[in-house]
Design a protein around this motif. Structure first.
Motif, PDB file in Angstrom:
ATOM      1  N   LEU A 157      32.079 -19.819 -17.922  1.00  0.00           N
ATOM      2  CA  LEU A 157      30.804 -19.291 -18.379  1.00  0.00           C
ATOM      3  C   LEU A 157      29.852 -19.155 -17.201  1.00  0.00           C
ATOM      4  N   LEU A 158      29.173 -18.013 -17.136  1.00  0.00           N
ATOM      5  CA  LEU A 158      28.230 -17.756 -16.051  1.00  0.00           C
ATOM      6  C   LEU A 158      26.884 -18.426 -16.296  1.00  0.00           C
ATOM      7  N   TYR A 159      26.225 -18.781 -15.209  1.00  0.00           N
ATOM      8  CA  TYR A 159      24.842 -19.242 -15.300  1.00  0.00           C
ATOM      9  C   TYR A 159      24.113 -18.845 -14.023  1.00  0.00           C
ATOM     10  N   THR A 160      22.805 -18.844 -14.063  1.00  0.00           N
ATOM     11  CA  THR A 160      22.001 -18.523 -12.889  1.00  0.00           C
ATOM     12  C   THR A 160      21.578 -19.806 -12.185  1.00  0.00           C
ATOM     13  N   ASP A 161      21.559 -19.743 -10.877  1.00  0.00           N
ATOM     14  CA  ASP A 161      21.223 -20.911 -10.076  1.00  0.00           C
ATOM     15  C   ASP A 161      20.330 -20.466  -8.926  1.00  0.00           C
ATOM     16  N   SER A 162      19.627 -21.409  -8.355  1.00  0.00           N
ATOM     17  CA  SER A 162      18.796 -21.106  -7.199  1.00  0.00           C
ATOM     18  C   SER A 162      19.674 -20.882  -5.975  1.00  0.00           C
ATOM     19  N   LEU A 163      19.128 -20.235  -4.965  1.00  0.00           N
ATOM     20  CA  LEU A 163      19.872 -19.977  -3.747  1.00  0.00           C
ATOM     21  C   LEU A 163      20.126 -21.275  -2.988  1.00  0.00           C
ATOM     22  N   MET A 164      21.151 -21.230  -2.142  1.00  0.00           N
ATOM     23  CA  MET A 164      21.386 -22.358  -1.243  1.00  0.00           C
ATOM     24  C   MET A 164      20.194 -22.473  -0.298  1.00  0.00           C
ATOM     25  N   PRO A 165      19.727 -23.684   0.011  1.00  0.00           N
ATOM     26  CA  PRO A 165      18.577 -23.833   0.919  1.00  0.00           C
ATOM     27  C   PRO A 165      18.905 -23.322   2.316  1.00  0.00           C
ATOM     28  N   ASN A 166      17.900 -22.737   2.956  1.00  0.00           N
ATOM     29  CA  ASN A 166      18.067 -22.238   4.325  1.00  0.00           C
ATOM     30  C   ASN A 166      17.853 -23.392   5.297  1.00  0.00           C
ATOM     31  N   LEU A 167      18.949 -23.842   5.896  1.00  0.00           N
ATOM     32  CA  LEU A 167      18.896 -25.025   6.762  1.00  0.00           C
ATOM     33  C   LEU A 167      18.998 -24.674   8.235  1.00  0.00           C
ATOM     34  N   LYS A 168      18.913 -23.386   8.553  1.00  0.00           N
ATOM     35  CA  LYS A 168      19.002 -22.989   9.958  1.00  0.00           C
ATOM     36  C   LYS A 168      17.891 -23.659  10.761  1.00  0.00           C
TER      37      LYS A 168
END
Length: 550
Positions: free
Chosen positions: A66-77
């Motif tokens: 089942l699909l769900y929406t999630d936040s983006l991976m944090p930008n750790l650069k």
């Protein structure tokens, strides 16, 4: 050693057509705005599936993944060195732009273990033993996932494996000529191990909030429990197309799939036989706390038997309507029609009762025509108010000969049993059994724990007798039914199983972890007695489910 070979069941052309479709979807969606698409689409997996059942209402959760929406991976650069970020916090390749996200990883999955017993070689004249006292696995591969806006999700993976399994899994592989859930194999060296590969792919397109198109080469699951009597992830991948429509409190899905019949006695240049499956599921959210689903699966032959293997496909195979289909293929082969019900009820916060009923045929209580099965279970999250502690308790029982389709005659050697690649499409035990099962998982900081146990009482076959347990190699035409058919008939046998896993998560993005485990399995009857104790430790990776609990 050939590292980049596709398994025989996976056709390259099929995969290319899927990615042609993906390109088409990208062209449609590339104009999406940045604000609307500052998110990513993901599939629930075995690690986070319990989050599905922590919601406030009993939504449509039965058909998985089942699909769900999630936040983006944090930008750790800039926060850590590149190698530290990639090893402990991020995907190896991570592209996050407005309207498009892409994640890619090389997969390394390695473990070594210890087993308590040897196995004799398959050749009856051999006095040598197979070295299964040191099970282990060497896996390399890749995984790619991503999304294009809110409308397209895609994933693909490939794994190349060399390894050895503990006693009971090794025996299953040599008997069924299949790695459980992972496809065909070739032996390594003297036959003490297996070389196998597997791949999967999936593209999900959501044109609007009411429609879903899912095209892929993979697996599907219908149910709210750990096992399913309707459709499970037990067998190997298969090509499929699923179309789903939602309106109000109803969700209707239809899926077309092609399954494989592996016949080791078949010496045919055209390869293994195929069969078609139609799967329908109508899910109704009756109340905020209750959902009820109606299920039907129809299995058809794809080819006729004999030297020429002509097509045996009916136009009814295209029907998207539940119960609206024919009963026979053009050659006269009776299809295998299975119906069922799936239900779940939320009776307390994060706690559900669930169940299934499956009907292959109805008859009197002791008749061979009474081919039915039932499931009843309870699942609860954050048990005793302990965050991260989840428990499943479940009972499954299936009467003899359920899922065994038509009576195969001398004029037609094609079976339409509810199987794929020599494994059951529903419960791994097939039929003629009763199972009592418990599963518990617990997460704490970077630690993950899992415990599973079950006791299964079943009726085993003796020699060529067919008492209704084996749905892979036997059909109704070979049934050895007593006058009164009952669950457990045949050779009374028992399986006692316990499995414990402990893992320390190194990278939550890829599920890279150090994992150790122990499996105990005891299988006994008046005719046989097998005892397995298997230990292992290794560096594991990915979220895929590898099922050896049978």
């Amino acid at each position: 050693m050939q590292l980049l070979k596709l398994p025989s069941q996976c056709k390259v052309g099929f995969v290319l057509r899927i990615y042609g479709f993906l390109l088409f979807c990208w062209l449609i969606c590339c104009q999406a705005s940045a604000q609307e698409n500052n998110m990513r689409l993901r599939l629930y997996n075995a690690v986070n599936e319990n989050n599905l059942y922590n919601a406030d209402s009993a939504m449509h959760t039965a058909w998985k993944p089942l699909l769900y929406t999630d936040s983006l991976m944090p930008n750790l650069k800039g926060t850590n060195k590149w190698i530290k970020r990639k090893f402990f916090k991020e995907h190896l390749v991570q592209v996050q732009t407005p309207g498009f996200n892409f994640y890619g990883d090389f997969i390394v999955d390695e473990y070594i273990g210890k087993s308590n017993r040897y196995l004799k070689k398959v050749a009856p004249t051999s006095s040598k033993y197979i070295d299964v006292k040191t099970p282990g696995m060497d896996t390399r591969g890749f995984e790619i996932t991503g999304n294009i806006g809110k409308k397209v999700y895609f994933e693909t993976d490939f794994y190349e494996n060399q390894g050895k399994f503990g006693g009971y899994v090794d025996s299953f592989i040599r008997r069924n000529t299949i790695i459980p859930g992972q496809g065909s194999y070739k032996n390594i060296g003297d036959g003490s191990g297996f070389d196998f590969s597997s791949s999967a792919t999936r593209v999900v397109y959501l044109p609007n909030k009411h429609l879903l198109f899912d095209l892929g080469y993979g697996k599907n699951f219908i149910g709210d429990g750990y096992r399913s009597l309707l459709l499970s992830e037990n067998s190997f991948n298969y090509p499929y197309l699923r179309v789903s429509a939602s309106s109000g409190k109803f969700q209707y899905s239809a899926m077309w799939a092609q399954y494989v019949i592996i016949n080791t006695k078949l010496n045919d240049r055209l390869g293994d036989y195929r069969k078609w499956g139609q799967t329908y599921f109508l899910d109704w959210q009756a109340t905020k706390d209750l959902t009820v689903g109606l299920f039907e699966s129809v299995t058809w032959p794809d080819q006729t038997s004999g030297n020429y293997r002509g097509k045996d496909v009916t136009p009814w195979l295209l029907s998207p309507v539940m119960f609206l289909h024919g009963s026979k293929a053009p050659s006269g082969v009776q299809n295998n029609d299975i119906t069922g019900i799936n239900a779940k009820f939320k009776f307390y916060d994060r706690s559900y009762l669930y169940g299934q009923a499956v009907v292959n045929q109805l008859g009197s209580s002791s008749s061979i025509k009474n081919r039915t099965g039932f499931q009843l279970g309870l699942r609860s999250g954050d048990v005793f108010e302990i965050p991260g502690l989840n428990v499943n308790l479940e009972v499954n029982t299936v009467r003899p000969y359920t899922y065994q389709g038509n009576e195969v005659t001398a004029n037609n050697s094609i079976d339409v049993n509810y199987t794929n690649n020599n494994q059951a499409l529903a419960h791994p035990m097939g039929a003629n059994f009763t199972e009592y099962l418990a599963v518990a998982t617990y997460s704490w900081k970077k630690w993950w724990f899992r415990a599973e146990g079950f006791i299964t009482n079943y009726g085993a076959d003796s020699g060529q007798a067919n008492y209704g347990n084996d749905i892979v190699f036997k059909t109704l035409s070979t049934q050895t039914a007593p006058q009164s058919v009952k669950t457990g008939q045949g050779v009374a046998a028992t399986i006692k199983y316990a499995d414990i896993k402990v893992a320390y998560i190194l990278n939550p993005a890829t599920n890279l972890r150090i994992e150790a485990g122990f499996t105990y399995r005891h299988q006994s009857s008046d005719l046989f007695n097998f005892d397995d104790k298997i230990y292992y430790i290794g560096i594991r990776m990915s979220f895929r489910s590898l099922l050896y609990d049978f």
